[in-house]
Design an enzyme around this catalytic site. Structure first.
Site, PDB file in Angstrom:
ATOM      1  N   LYS A 206       0.789  -1.233   0.000  1.00 63.99           N
ATOM      2  CA  LYS A 206       0.000   0.000   0.000  1.00 63.99           C
ATOM      3  C   LYS A 206       0.821   1.283   0.000  1.00 63.99           C
ATOM      4  O   LYS A 206       1.766   1.422   0.776  1.00 63.99           O
ATOM      5  CB  LYS A 206      -0.898   0.021   1.234  1.00 63.99           C
ATOM      6  CG  LYS A 206      -2.007  -0.999   1.193  1.00 63.99           C
ATOM      7  CD  LYS A 206      -2.808  -0.880   2.465  1.00 63.99           C
ATOM      8  CE  LYS A 206      -3.954  -1.856   2.520  1.00 63.99           C
ATOM      9  NZ  LYS A 206      -4.497  -1.893   3.877  1.00 63.99           N
ATOM     10  N   GLY A 375      10.010  -5.983   9.124  1.00 60.01           N
ATOM     11  CA  GLY A 375       8.843  -6.633   8.544  1.00 60.01           C
ATOM     12  C   GLY A 375       9.180  -7.578   7.399  1.00 60.01           C
ATOM     13  O   GLY A 375      10.098  -8.390   7.490  1.00 60.01           O
ATOM     14  N   GLY A 398       5.837  -2.054  12.397  1.00 60.58           N
ATOM     15  CA  GLY A 398       5.161  -0.762  12.530  1.00 60.58           C
ATOM     16  C   GLY A 398       6.058   0.303  13.149  1.00 60.58           C
ATOM     17  O   GLY A 398       6.040   1.465  12.726  1.00 60.58           O
TER      18      GLY A 398
HETATM   19  C1  3PG Z   1       4.998  -5.970  16.550  1.00 65.01           C
HETATM   20  O1  3PG Z   1       5.212  -7.176  16.422  1.00 65.01           O
HETATM   21  O2  3PG Z   1       4.707  -5.233  15.602  1.00 65.01           O
HETATM   22  C2  3PG Z   1       5.194  -5.360  17.912  1.00 65.01           C
HETATM   23  O3  3PG Z   1       5.571  -6.313  18.841  1.00 65.01           O
HETATM   24  C3  3PG Z   1       3.951  -4.615  18.352  1.00 65.01           C
HETATM   25  O4  3PG Z   1       2.851  -5.479  18.393  1.00 65.01           O
HETATM   26  P1  3PG Z   1       1.398  -4.900  18.135  1.00 65.01           P
HETATM   27  O5  3PG Z   1       1.344  -4.462  16.702  1.00 65.01           O
HETATM   28  O6  3PG Z   1       0.447  -6.011  18.457  1.00 65.01           O
HETATM   29  O7  3PG Z   1       1.232  -3.711  19.064  1.00 65.01           O
END
Ligand code: 3PG
Ligand code: MG
Length: 418
Positions: A206, A375, A398
């Site tokens: 995206k 990621g 994130g």
């Molecule tokens: C992740 O894996 O992105 C972090 O540990 C944060 O987890 P969350 O997105 O469930 O807050």
């Protein structure tokens, strides 16, 4: 760094509440939860070794999954304690609560240098709500606070933010762990003044996820290479036909805006000149969410600007791979976030893997600094078997995106200044 780090602390005999991101991928195998990727555990070992060698009483706090206040056994951190013990080679105690009498007793039993892992903080709703009374209960376990959980630092939760504020208000120091320090260095300082040429590779599904990152990096980069499904929104913005590709029609103006900004700054902003496309065919089956399952058939190279009406873009093509690789091999600094195509399917992985190889070659042969923004791109580098060949791979998903956008992370903001 402007914040205290674990190196600045005098920890001997102190209870050091240490936030780690042990939100690791797990899978149930014959009734047991098994850890699929222990990278996030491994990356905390330097901080734990330092604290343990200096004689701290180490109390680890973490979350796993999103249990939403329920004691869901599949999200227990107990298997993580065993894994950590195995990887660290020193005993790791575990207690099945993170606050209250049981947790306090377990903390009281700790000798200098020993480690205790507390149960999933998200078994309490108060964790994500950043509840003050809950944070006070966590603070009861701590003289000092260390945050090594970069991956969760974009969350203002009790264990990442609230508890640090309380410990600090009591006069206890709150410091970044060594992993946190490295993440902030590579995703922050290194990109603030990058060696040039600075080449940014952005992919993933995206445009909307990355628009703030694009905006910020247009100010810094010499070259931006776009891949993944977000490229189709750019193609649409340029008036090209994209068939049945994944696209965000409501973000076309955002893509146009980015193209104009790049032009005004005189930087190279490239979108794929060819793509692998395939034809999505409805199988008549439904997935777990009740949505129809499509099979991607007849993969072929499309070298014209327009895609056939029945086709969907699934990867970058050979000419784009060659062009992007050439740009990457000229770079002195590389930032990569997001895959070039549907790399989980081996038929559509070549674009992502070829870029991974180019990034590694630029690092090894040309001394480029290569920073992988967490990621899926990290997964792709691992899948390509190139895990140790880049300069830095973020443990944040994130969190790395928000940090690259230039946002202040609540988990970092709460730490003590130098
Ligand atoms: C992740 O894996 O992105 C972090 O540990 C944060 O987890 P969350 O997105 O469930 O807050
Ligand atoms: Mg997440």
């Amino acid at each position: 760094m402007a914040k205290l780090t674990v190196n600045d602390l005098d920890v001997r005999g102190k209870r050091v509440l240490t936030r780690v991101d042990y939100n690791v991928p797990m899978e149930e195998i014959s009734g047991q939860m098994v850890i699929n990727d222990a990278t996030r555990i491994k990356e905390t070992l330097p901080t734990l070794k330092l604290l343990s060698d200096k004689g701290a009483k180490i109390i680890l706090i973490a979350h796993l999954g999103r249990p939403k206040g329920q004691r869901d056994p599949s999200m227990s951190l107990r298997p993580v304690a065993s894994k950590l013990q195995e990887m660290f080679g020193r005993p790791v105690a575990f207690v099945d609560d993170c606050i209250g009498e049981k947790a306090e007793q377990a903390v009281n039993q700790l000798q200098n240098g020993q480690i205790l892992l507390l149960e999933n903080a998200r078994y309490y709703n108060e964790e994500e709500a950043n509840d003050k009374a809950f944070a006070e209960k966590l603070a009861k376990l701590a003289d000092l606070y260390v945050n090594d959980a970069f991956g969760a630092a974009h969350r203002a939760h009790a264990s990442t933010e609230g508890v640090a504020r309380i410990v600090a208000a009591r006069g206890g120091k709150c410091a970044a762990g060594l992993l946190m320090e490295r993440e902030l260095k590579f995703l922050g300082d290194e990109l603030e003044h990058p060696a040039k040429p600075f080449v940014v590779i952005l992919g993933g599904a995206k445009v909307s996820d990355k628009i703030n990152v694009i905006d910020r990096l247009i100010q810094k980069a010499d070259t931006i290479l776009i891949g993944g499904a977000m490229a189709y929104t750019f193609k649409m913005a340029l008036g090209m036909k994209i068939g049945r590709s994944l696209v965000e029609p409501d973000k076309v103006h955002v893509a146009k805006d980015a193209l104009e900004k790049a032009k005004a700054r005189g930087i190279k902003f490239l979108i794929p000149k060819d793509n692998l496309v395939a034809t999505p065919v409805n199988t008549g089956k439904l997935n777990k969410k009740g949505k129809p399952v499509f099979e991607l058939q007849n993969p072929r190279l499309n070298s014209t600007p327009d895609f056939p009406d029945d086709s969907e873009g699934v990867d970058i093509g050979a000419a784009t791979i060659a062009q992007y690789s050439e740009e990457v091999l000229r770079a002195k600094t590389i930032l990569w976030n997001g895959p070039m195509g549907l790399f989980e399917d081996p038929r559509f992985a070549e674009g992502t893997f070829a870029i991974a190889r180019a990034v590694c070659e630029a690092t090894e042969k040309n001394g480029a600094k290569s920073i992988i923004g967490g990621g899926d791109s990290v997964k792709a580098i691992h899948n390509a078997g190139l895990g140790d060949k880049v300069t830095f791979m973020s443990t944040g998903g994130g969190a790395s995106l928000e940090f690259l956008e230039g946002k202040e992370l609540p988990g970092v903001a709460a730490l003590s200044n130098k």
